[in-house]
Design a protein around this motif. Structure first.
Motif: not given
Length: 513
Positions: A225-239, A241-252
């Protein structure tokens, strides 16, 4: 939390040579991918080939301003669109030389070794050449590294004017060879050998870029699935600190948070570093993946000079980017240090020249470009920790000082002498400024030691086990050729590693029936 249409196994941020190639391979293996692209799809339209629109008005360039080391602002040579910079590249996809993977002494410093030798990447170079449908004949280059397979398509051939120059070049003792180019020029292909390839998007889809060769076929699998015009603001860490828990993206028009088991950052050497910096936490105050303090550092492009070799003879060539020579890549007798690559440019046109030169009348530019044979010389830019990408008051600063310029000046003198010998009495040259941002690389380097690198040899973050960075930022050194093929080859290698190591896939796709 925003849900995507598919439940992704992997989130890939960026759809250029790295993100596009990796997405294609993951989809072929059977993994589900959410692909986030900051820009949209470029329309195929007459303006694609309009010199005024592309070079003077910069219609397809982002309205973005960065700062150089002194605080002076400039518009970078960067693009945000599906396919990334490959939509505008000159289609050259050349392998690094074997020696580029080793520690190499230059006149002004050391080019460091990669954490694996050339032979480790060689099978994936062959895969990437097939993926991008590269034309060429590397057997004519005495300095071509060992290869397991020929290029998938023969050389496109030079037009008569360029072929005549090639013959005269051979008479001087150099060894010109056909440039390896990713164009759709085989029978039934879309390429029309136009004069608007290098630096332009293709209005007929004849350029084999990351959109046409990777993203579009990957979407057709139903697993992307492709999201265009999707600006990734930051990556969010799990508690932990060793894994990336989520991606915060500005979209639509809203901020969304998306999750996957594995996250791959492929936004380019500048923007991937910026995303990691914007993701800083109390535990990682200098940004994610940055315990070694190398994120943003060791920024490299290339040392580049464009030359117009002018004679009294008209040059009617349209598709000029067909010729190169590497005779001085590793130096020359009496000079044991690398100098670089020499290749033809796409045919310069008067509007392109006027757009980049102040106070040059259009009639003069037209007269020059009609009689010019156009050359690009490329020398390696050495990695320096002080050459870096930084966030400054919410903006972007590229603090760079030139390095390794003496070998580049020597290469230029040598090339000018050869061009005069083959019949070009007037040579106009322009060395591109240090803040020219094409072929940027090196800001999130991989290595064998977590103390001096951000990524392991498979581009996995030493700090965060499910985070990979797969674009030119992983490169420990720049070599003296366009990085597109090397990025794609490493992306294919990393995709297979992710599939096997993180998802328990079977044999690599190359070994499966």
């Amino acid at each position: 939390m925003q849900m995507s249409r598919i439940l992704p196994d992997v989130i890939v941020i960026g759809s250029g040579a790295g993100g596009g190639s990796l997405t294609k391979r993951l989809a072929d293996i059977g993994l589900r991918v959410l692909l986030l692209e900051r820009g949209g799809s470029l329309p195929r339209e007459p303006d694609n080939w309009d010199v005024e629109k592309v070079f003077r008005q910069k219609k397809y360039s982002p309205l973005e301003v960065w700062q150089d080391r002194s605080g002076k602002t400039f518009r970078p040579s960067s693009w945000y669109n599906v396919g990334g910079s490959t939509k505008f590249f000159g289609t050259v996809m050349m392998r690094l030389r074997s020696r580029d993977f080793e520690a190499v002494e230059h006149e002004e410093g050391l080019s460091p070794a990669w954490p694996f030798p050339y032979k480790e990447l060689e099978p994936f170079y062959a895969d990437a050449e097939r993926l991008f449908g590269v034309h060429g004949d590397p057997s004519q280059d005495p300095w071509e590294p060992p290869r397991s397979a020929p290029l998938p398509y023969p050389a496109v051939g030079s037009e008569p004017y360029v072929a005549s120059v090639e013959k005269r070049l051979r008479g001087t003792g150099v060894h010109p060879f056909p440039l390896p180019v990713a164009v759709d020029l085989h029978p039934g292909g879309k390429c029309v050998r136009c004069a608007t390839c290098d630096g332009f998007p293709c209005s007929v889809g004849g350029k084999n870029d990351a959109e046409t060769r990777c993203v579009e076929p990957a979407i057709r699998t139903g697993r992307v699935e492709l999201w265009t015009d999707a600006f990734v603001r930051r990556l969010l860490l799990a508690a932990d600190g060793r894994t990336v828990n989520a991606v915060e993206v500005y979209h639509e028009g809203e901020i969304k948070v998306v999750t996957a088991r594995t996250v791959v950052l492929s936004a380019g050497a500048v923007n991937s570093a910026l995303i990691l910096m914007r993701s800083a936490t109390e535990s990682f105050p200098n940004g994610l993946a940055n315990s070694s303090d190398v994120v943003g550092r060791h920024y490299m492009t290339h040392n580049l000079t464009t030359m117009m070799a002018i004679s009294g003879r008209l040059n009617p060539t349209k598709f000029q980017k067909t010729l190169a020579f590497n005779d001085f890549y590793d130096g020359e007798p009496g000079y044991p240090y690398p100098m670089g690559n020499v290749q033809t440019l796409g045919k310069l046109q008067s509007g392109m020249l006027v757009a980049g030169t102040k106070f040059l009348p259009s009639p003069v530019a037209r007269a020059l470009t009609r009689r010019s044979f156009d050359i690009l010389t490329t020398s390696e830019d050495l990695p320096q920790p002080g050459n870096r990408v930084m966030l400054r008051n919410g903006g972007v600063q590229i603090s760079v000082q030139a390095s390794n310029m003496e070998c580049h000046r020597r290469l230029n003198r040598r090339v000018k002498s050869i061009l005069r010998d083959v019949g070009f009495p007037l040579i106009l040259a322009k060395t591109l400024p240090v803040n020219f941002t094409a072929a940027q690389c090196g800001t999130i380097r991989m290595g064998a030691d977590p103390a001096t690198s951000a990524l392991d040899p498979h581009c996995r973050s030493w700090d965060h086990t499910n985070l990979f960075v797969v674009d030119a930022s992983f490169m420990p050194s720049s070599g003296a050729v366009n990085p597109a093929l090397t990025i794609a080859a490493q992306a294919l290698r990393v995709a297979e590693h992710i599939a096997v190591a993180d998802f328990g896939a079977g044999k690599p796709i190359r070994d499966r029936a």
